[in-house]
Design a protein around this motif. Structure first.
Motif, PDB file in Angstrom:
ATOM      1  N   GLY A 305      34.065 -35.458  67.327  1.00 56.07           N
ATOM      2  CA  GLY A 305      34.292 -34.036  67.567  1.00 56.07           C
ATOM      3  C   GLY A 305      35.733 -33.645  67.377  1.00 56.07           C
ATOM      4  N   ALA A 306      35.924 -32.342  67.131  1.00 59.58           N
ATOM      5  CA  ALA A 306      37.274 -31.782  67.039  1.00 59.58           C
ATOM      6  C   ALA A 306      37.547 -31.033  68.337  1.00 59.58           C
ATOM      7  CB  ALA A 306      37.363 -30.836  65.848  1.00 59.58           C
ATOM      8  N   VAL A 307      38.665 -31.403  68.993  1.00 61.89           N
ATOM      9  CA  VAL A 307      38.991 -30.815  70.285  1.00 61.89           C
ATOM     10  C   VAL A 307      39.421 -29.367  70.107  1.00 61.89           C
ATOM     11  CG1 VAL A 307      40.563 -30.917  72.252  1.00 61.89           C
ATOM     12  CG2 VAL A 307      39.623 -33.017  71.275  1.00 61.89           C
ATOM     13  N   ASN A 353      45.638 -39.111  77.705  1.00 66.50           N
ATOM     14  CA  ASN A 353      46.166 -38.869  76.367  1.00 66.50           C
ATOM     15  C   ASN A 353      45.074 -38.956  75.313  1.00 66.50           C
ATOM     16  OD1 ASN A 353      45.989 -41.438  77.155  1.00 66.50           O
ATOM     17  ND2 ASN A 353      47.994 -42.096  76.404  1.00 66.50           N
ATOM     18  N   THR A 354      44.528 -37.808  75.019  1.00 63.72           N
ATOM     19  CA  THR A 354      43.505 -37.737  73.994  1.00 63.72           C
ATOM     20  C   THR A 354      44.059 -36.928  72.835  1.00 63.72           C
ATOM     21  OG1 THR A 354      42.621 -35.839  75.135  1.00 63.72           O
ATOM     22  CG2 THR A 354      41.517 -37.930  75.532  1.00 63.72           C
ATOM     23  N   GLY A 355      43.633 -37.261  71.677  1.00 63.70           N
ATOM     24  CA  GLY A 355      44.176 -36.592  70.492  1.00 63.70           C
ATOM     25  C   GLY A 355      43.424 -35.329  70.135  1.00 63.70           C
ATOM     26  N   ASP A 356      43.555 -34.899  68.867  1.00 57.94           N
ATOM     27  CA  ASP A 356      42.905 -33.682  68.422  1.00 57.94           C
ATOM     28  C   ASP A 356      41.441 -33.917  68.041  1.00 57.94           C
ATOM     29  OD1 ASP A 356      45.135 -32.307  68.888  1.00 57.94           O
ATOM     30  OD2 ASP A 356      45.825 -32.246  66.796  1.00 57.94           O
ATOM     31  N   THR A 357      41.138 -35.152  67.803  1.00 51.87           N
ATOM     32  CA  THR A 357      39.735 -35.469  67.543  1.00 51.87           C
ATOM     33  C   THR A 357      39.300 -36.501  68.563  1.00 51.87           C
ATOM     34  OG1 THR A 357      40.355 -37.233  66.025  1.00 51.87           O
ATOM     35  CG2 THR A 357      39.912 -35.057  65.062  1.00 51.87           C
ATOM     36  N   VAL A 358      37.988 -36.501  68.857  1.00 54.17           N
ATOM     37  CA  VAL A 358      37.484 -37.480  69.802  1.00 54.17           C
ATOM     38  C   VAL A 358      36.311 -38.228  69.194  1.00 54.17           C
ATOM     39  CG1 VAL A 358      38.239 -36.421  71.947  1.00 54.17           C
ATOM     40  CG2 VAL A 358      36.139 -35.636  70.848  1.00 54.17           C
ATOM     41  N   LYS A 359      36.171 -39.430  69.656  1.00 58.53           N
ATOM     42  CA  LYS A 359      35.011 -40.225  69.284  1.00 58.53           C
ATOM     43  C   LYS A 359      34.443 -40.724  70.604  1.00 58.53           C
ATOM     44  CE  LYS A 359      33.878 -44.341  66.584  1.00 58.53           C
ATOM     45  NZ  LYS A 359      34.480 -45.591  66.056  1.00 58.53           N
ATOM     46  N   LEU A 360      33.249 -40.246  70.936  1.00 58.34           N
ATOM     47  CA  LEU A 360      32.708 -40.497  72.266  1.00 58.34           C
ATOM     48  C   LEU A 360      31.378 -41.207  72.186  1.00 58.34           C
ATOM     49  CD1 LEU A 360      33.496 -37.009  73.784  1.00 58.34           C
ATOM     50  CD2 LEU A 360      34.719 -39.146  74.201  1.00 58.34           C
ATOM     51  N   ALA A 361      31.134 -42.024  73.206  1.00 58.52           N
ATOM     52  CA  ALA A 361      29.887 -42.770  73.213  1.00 58.52           C
ATOM     53  C   ALA A 361      29.195 -42.596  74.550  1.00 58.52           C
ATOM     54  CB  ALA A 361      30.174 -44.251  72.977  1.00 58.52           C
ATOM     55  N   ILE A 362      27.876 -42.725  74.545  1.00 62.41           N
ATOM     56  CA  ILE A 362      27.115 -42.680  75.783  1.00 62.41           C
ATOM     57  C   ILE A 362      26.037 -43.751  75.725  1.00 62.41           C
ATOM     58  CG2 ILE A 362      25.535 -40.894  74.922  1.00 62.41           C
ATOM     59  CD1 ILE A 362      25.555 -39.818  77.860  1.00 62.41           C
ATOM     60  N   ARG A 363      25.779 -44.377  76.840  1.00 61.81           N
ATOM     61  CA  ARG A 363      24.751 -45.413  76.885  1.00 61.81           C
ATOM     62  C   ARG A 363      23.386 -44.774  76.667  1.00 61.81           C
ATOM     63  NH1 ARG A 363      24.818 -48.886  82.107  1.00 61.81           N
ATOM     64  NH2 ARG A 363      24.431 -46.841  82.968  1.00 61.81           N
ATOM     65  N   PRO A 364      22.538 -45.392  75.922  1.00 61.04           N
ATOM     66  CA  PRO A 364      21.220 -44.793  75.644  1.00 61.04           C
ATOM     67  C   PRO A 364      20.439 -44.484  76.916  1.00 61.04           C
ATOM     68  CG  PRO A 364      21.607 -46.659  74.197  1.00 61.04           C
ATOM     69  CD  PRO A 364      22.751 -46.637  75.166  1.00 61.04           C
ATOM     70  N   GLU A 365      20.575 -45.370  77.927  1.00 62.87           N
ATOM     71  CA  GLU A 365      19.790 -45.121  79.141  1.00 62.87           C
ATOM     72  C   GLU A 365      20.341 -43.949  79.957  1.00 62.87           C
ATOM     73  OE1 GLU A 365      21.293 -47.842  78.166  1.00 62.87           O
ATOM     74  OE2 GLU A 365      21.963 -49.131  79.833  1.00 62.87           O
ATOM     75  N   ASP A 366      21.538 -43.454  79.636  1.00 70.27           N
ATOM     76  CA  ASP A 366      22.084 -42.285  80.327  1.00 70.27           C
ATOM     77  C   ASP A 366      21.687 -40.975  79.663  1.00 70.27           C
ATOM     78  OD1 ASP A 366      23.271 -43.751  82.280  1.00 70.27           O
ATOM     79  OD2 ASP A 366      25.217 -43.898  81.253  1.00 70.27           O
ATOM     80  N   ILE A 367      21.084 -41.066  78.495  1.00 70.86           N
ATOM     81  CA  ILE A 367      20.720 -39.838  77.778  1.00 70.86           C
ATOM     82  C   ILE A 367      19.452 -39.250  78.383  1.00 70.86           C
ATOM     83  CG2 ILE A 367      20.083 -38.863  75.541  1.00 70.86           C
ATOM     84  CD1 ILE A 367      21.613 -41.121  74.232  1.00 70.86           C
TER      85      ILE A 367
END
Lengths: 385, 274, 309
Positions: A305-307, A353-367
């Motif tokens: 994503g773009a922040v 400290n997060t940049g202008d773009t993010v790369k995020l993950a979520i555990r499948p069992e949390d979806i």
């Protein structure tokens, strides 16, 4: 010595004139000593339900049992129910002492007994100094305590609390919330607590009842509703912020979410079977369960994503971002969730400290997975009774 | 209480207040001799005209001075209503928005005059008007009651409810004291001003003692006072004529009230109780 | 020029003091002017005039011929007719106020729900106010007329004797007071309706849950919470009880045999039939003071010690 008073509501129904239903047939069994929180947006029927239990309004249909008594048609004063009102409803012409004594005097108790009980309750709730004041001379928190005192003094079979904290400021609210919880535990009296605040629901309840438009959405312990909401509305209601909702497409044993993809094999078993044979699904990702993804998140769903903006709340940070592809129909989702949702996603993190773009993950069992009607998919939906 | 008895009670209550008025209305359509003929025994015709006639209205219109006296009442109504509304508006504005020493005391003094009923203060008031040379004149009737504590109270309360920010905004936009009143406040208290106007208009039909005292010319007299002269309770009064004339007198008040009452909100009628 | 600075200093301080006293009056005066002039001319001056006149003696033409000190007051107070008149005025208040309050409260309780039917009945209860006192007096004169009146027709119809309403003492008093109550009960009802609607519904609900039945609810909650309305209604009704001169002047002329010889009627007669200006003014002042004392006592007895917020 705790008296056993279980509250049973059997298909309680209420509608006002012009055929508008305020309460669809409603069933609930509150176990003796249980603290049930009724929660929902304004106009969902939760206050009406409280008035029906109190006998302040007549129900159209159904039955109410308290302990071994059928109180469906009983007068309010015969029900042995105490209620704390949102505006406290203290008697303005009586002193605190007389306010506390009022229910006892209606029971025709003798004066020495009344004095003794008032003194006891005043000590319990730290009201001794205030006994000779009138309600108009009290602060909000003091009024709240007097209202609680008036409720407990007659040792009712059931407590009803109607948004008791909504007139207090935020700091006091947390404190009083704890006091109410402790008091209820100590007295062991069944309590029905109405609020529109999901924090109160989560922190207080043994079980939460989520209401919308006079209809029960889900009943269950708060943690369970949080983890396995029955539908999008319940998911959006309980939790600090609503989940991020994305559209997913089921193709050939995997789910495509924009450019990201999640093979069925990574999902818990029961999910897999429930998803098979569907096309469109909604995914709900709780902002606080997202984490910054680095390389070894192979089995996770990963989003890019773009922040767009960020806000800092204490030591956590809300990062708002957009993914270009996975947006769902927000109008439809907003209707299902009962609140306004945008296609901006949010990530709640302690990472500063997060940049202008993010790369995020979520555990499948949390979806969280929902079908097109907003109902949970898989074994997620808990018992509805 | 069951539905039937609660309805009956309400009906009785309404009847107690409306029946006398309806009876008077019916009497105005009767012939005097017919009324006396049926008075002896209780029957339907004791209360209602057996042969309805407009004769009484014809005779009332033919009363030589009634049209002039009716005009006096209506004119006085307009003068009183307008005078009271204007003076109350100005005073209410000053008492609500201006800071000056003794403001509250002045307001209390004004309210205090409520406790001086006309009945009690009639002679000295008469002397004052006599000293001013206004006896037997229209202005002698009108002036003493143009100041109305109720009007000032009503308007001041209404202005108090208009947010002061509105004044500030208007004066920042260059409005003077008059423009603030005219452009910022008046549009927001129109209901109260109309209520005040209407109340004092209708109030003129209450008048009896003061015109009886301060107006001794027949053609300057108010209609209701002149009609009262037709009543002689100890002999036989021509009630048909009295009520025909009285109804003619009331009609203008009703027309004006009917035209303006839609501007009233129920809140203005009841705030007096708080 | 000796001590010019001191002189001008004193001058300035005096000007400052008066300036402080008149602070802010300048622009206010422009707007207050009409009301203030009328207030002074027609409310305050008559009082001053009454005080002045009450201390003088006058010839029948109204010219002041002598100063009388407090003789006029002494004369009025020692006059058994005026004593009777004052007592009668007080008795009118003592009867009218509780009766009107009870009826007004009952009507308000009965009509408090906001339904269309209730609104209609409320309008009817208030309606006598719209016809004006003179016209309602005509109506009562007709209703209670000894010969053609509906009341006598009904009385004789059900076998009771006809009553000569205006020439018998108690019936004449009843007629005058009844007219007054009938006319004013609507105002009292409005005051109580406003008071009832100001009671938060949750308070009544709380009391019902706390075990109050209908009677306890009324006496321990509704009635005490109407205290302010009571105060207001009592003062209004007391004021009105001192204003029942119109039917007396129009119908009974103080009679029969002094049964409606109210103080206000005697003031009117003394001033405008006997032209005894000094006595009339002192009587006016006495009655006014009496009225104010009564109202002050009522306000004191009915003082409210609590507020909602």
């Amino acid at each position: 010595m705790i008296a056993m008073h279980k509250l049973v509501l059997r298909s309680v129904t209420k509608s006002y004139t012009k055929g508008t239903t305020v309460l669809k047939p409603f069933d609930l069994v509150a176990q003796s000593g249980e603290l049930i929180v009724l929660v929902g947006p304004s106009g969902c029927g939760k206050s009406t339900l409280l008035k029906l239990i109190a006998g302040l309004e007549k129900l159209d249909d159904g039955q109410i049992l308290l302990g071994d008594r059928d109180i469906t048609d009983a007068e309010p004063r015969q029900r042995k129910i105490a209620m704390v009102f949102q505006n406290y409803a203290l008697y303005p012409h009586l002193t605190v002492r007389e306010n506390l004594a009022y229910p006892l005097r209606r029971q025709k108790l003798r004066m020495p007994a009344i004095t003794e009980k008032v003194a006891m309750v005043a000590r319990q709730l730290r009201l001794e100094e205030l006994l000779d004041r009138r309600p108009s001379q009290l602060s909000g928190g003091q009024k709240q305590r007097v209202a609680m005192g008036r409720a407990i003094i007659r040792e009712p079979d059931l407590f009803l609390l109607d948004e008791p904290l909504s007139n207090l400021d935020a700091a006091l609210r947390t404190h009083v919330r704890g006091e109410i919880r402790d008091l209820q535990r100590r007295l062991g009296t069944t309590m029905i607590y109405v609020t529109h605040d999901q924090v109160e629901a989560q922190t207080l309840a043994d079980r939460v009842v989520i209401l919308r438009d006079g209809e029960v959405q889900q009943i269950g312990p708060p943690q369970e509703i949080y983890a396995r909401p029955a539908n999008i509305f319940a998911a959006a209601f309980l939790g600090a912020a609503p989940p991020n909702f994305l559209a997913g497409r089921v193709i050939n044993g995997r789910i495509d979410v924009g450019q990201a993809s999640l093979p069925f094999s990574d999902l818990p078993g029961e999910c897999r079977t429930a998803l098979a044979g569907r096309e469109q699904v909604y995914l709900g990702l709780r902002p606080e369960l997202l984490r910054a993804a680095d390389d070894h998140y192979g089995d996770h769903l990963v989003l890019h994503g773009a922040v767009s903006s960020r806000e800092i709340v204490g030591n956590t940070q809300n990062v708002y971002f957009r993914t270009d592809t996975a947006c769902a129909d927000m109008t439809r989702l907003s209707a299902l969730a009962g609140r306004y949702l945008t296609d901006e996603l949010v990530w709640t993190t302690e990472n500063s400290n997060t940049g202008d773009t993010v790369k995020l993950a979520i555990r499948p069992e949390d979806i969280l997975f929902f079908d097109a009607e907003g109902q949970a998919i898989g074994t997620h939906g808990s018992d509805t009774l | 209480m069951n539905r039937f008895s609660s309805l009956t009670l309400r009906f009785l209550l309404a009847a107690i207040f409306v029946a006398p008025i309806l009876l008077a209305l019916a009497a105005s359509f009767r012939d005097n001799s017919e009324m006396y003929r049926h008075a002896g025994s209780l029957s339907f015709w004791t209360f209602l005209p057996s042969e309805p006639t407009l004769d009484a209205y014809r005779r009332a219109i033919a009363l030589p001075r009634l049209p002039m006296q009716l005009f006096n009442t209506v004119l006085l109504g307009f003068v009183m209503a307008t005078g009271t509304a204007v003076s109350s508006l100005l005073a209410g504005y000053a008492l609500s928005r201006f800071r000056f020493r003794g403001r509250e005391a002045l307001f209390l003094l004004m309210l205090f005059t409520l406790f001086i009923p006309v009945d009690v203060i009639l002679p000295p008031l008469f002397f004052v008007i006599r000293d001013l040379g206004l006896i037997d004149s229209f202005w002698g009737l009108a002036l003493p009651f143009i100041f109305s504590p109720v009007g000032v109270y009503l308007i001041r309360q209404a202005i108090e409810e208009v947010p002061r920010e509105l004044d500030h905004a208007a004066s920042l936009d260059g409005a003077g004291l008059w423009e603030v009143l005219r452009t910022a406040i008046l549009p927001n208290i129109r209901g109260a001003v109309i209520a005040c106007w209407l109340m004092h208009f209708v109030f003129v039909w209450e008048w009896y003692l003061w015109p009886l005292t301060a107006m001794r010319r027949d053609d300057g007299q108010l209609a209701q006072v002149a009609i009262a002269g037709l009543i002689d309770p100890l002999r036989s009064t021509d009630y048909a004529l009295v009520f025909a004339a009285a109804i003619l007198t009331i009609v203008p008040a009703f027309i004006v009230f009917a035209l303006l009452q839609r501007f009233l909100t129920s809140s203005q009628a009841t705030t007096g109780g708080k | 020029m000796p001590h010019p600075t001191a002189a001008s200093g004193r001058d300035i301080s005096r000007r400052n003091r008066s300036a402080a006293f008149l602070e802010g009056w300048g622009p206010a005066l422009v707007f207050l002017c009409p009301a203030l002039v009328m207030l002074c001319l027609f409310k305050l001056w008559p009082i001053a005039e009454a005080i002045h006149t009450s201390t003088g003696t006058f010839d029948p033409g109204g010219q002041r011929i002598d100063t009388a000190g407090f003789d006029n007051f002494g004369f009025a107070l020692s006059d058994s007719r005026f004593q009777w008149g004052l007592w009668l005025s007080l008795a009118a208040a003592i009867v009218k106020v509780p009766v009107q309050l009870a009826l007004g409260l009952a009507a308000a309780l009965m009509l408090r729900a906001n339904t269309g039917g209730n609104a209609l009945v409320r309008a009817m209860v208030i309606s006598p106010m719209f016809f004006g006192l003179p016209v309602t007096t005509f109506v009562f004169a007709y209703l209670f007329d000894a010969n053609v009146g509906a009341i006598n027709a009904i009385l004789s119809g059900i076998g009771l004797p006809r009553v000569a309403w205006l020439s018998t003492e108690a019936p004449a008093q009843l007629l005058v007071l009844g007219l007054s109550v009938w006319r004013d009960v609507g105002v009292t009802m409005l005051v109580f309706l406003a008071g009832l609607s100001a009671i938060p519904p949750q308070i009544a609900a709380a009391a019902r849950l706390d075990g109050a039945g209908p009677l306890a609810l009324f006496f321990t909650i509704t009635l005490p919470l109407l205290a302010r309305s009571f105060q207001f209604a009592v003062v209004l009704a007391t004021l009105a009880s001192f204003q029942i001169l119109v039917p007396v002047l129009m119908l009974t002329k103080g009679g029969p045999t002094g049964a409606t010889d109210l103080a206000s009627f005697q003031i009117y007669e003394t001033a405008f039939s006997y032209f005894d200006l000094g006595t009339a003014s002192s009587m006016s002042l006495l009655l006014l003071v009496g009225l104010i004392v009564v109202i002050a006592l009522e306000l004191r007895w009915l003082a409210v010690k609590w507020t909602y917020e």
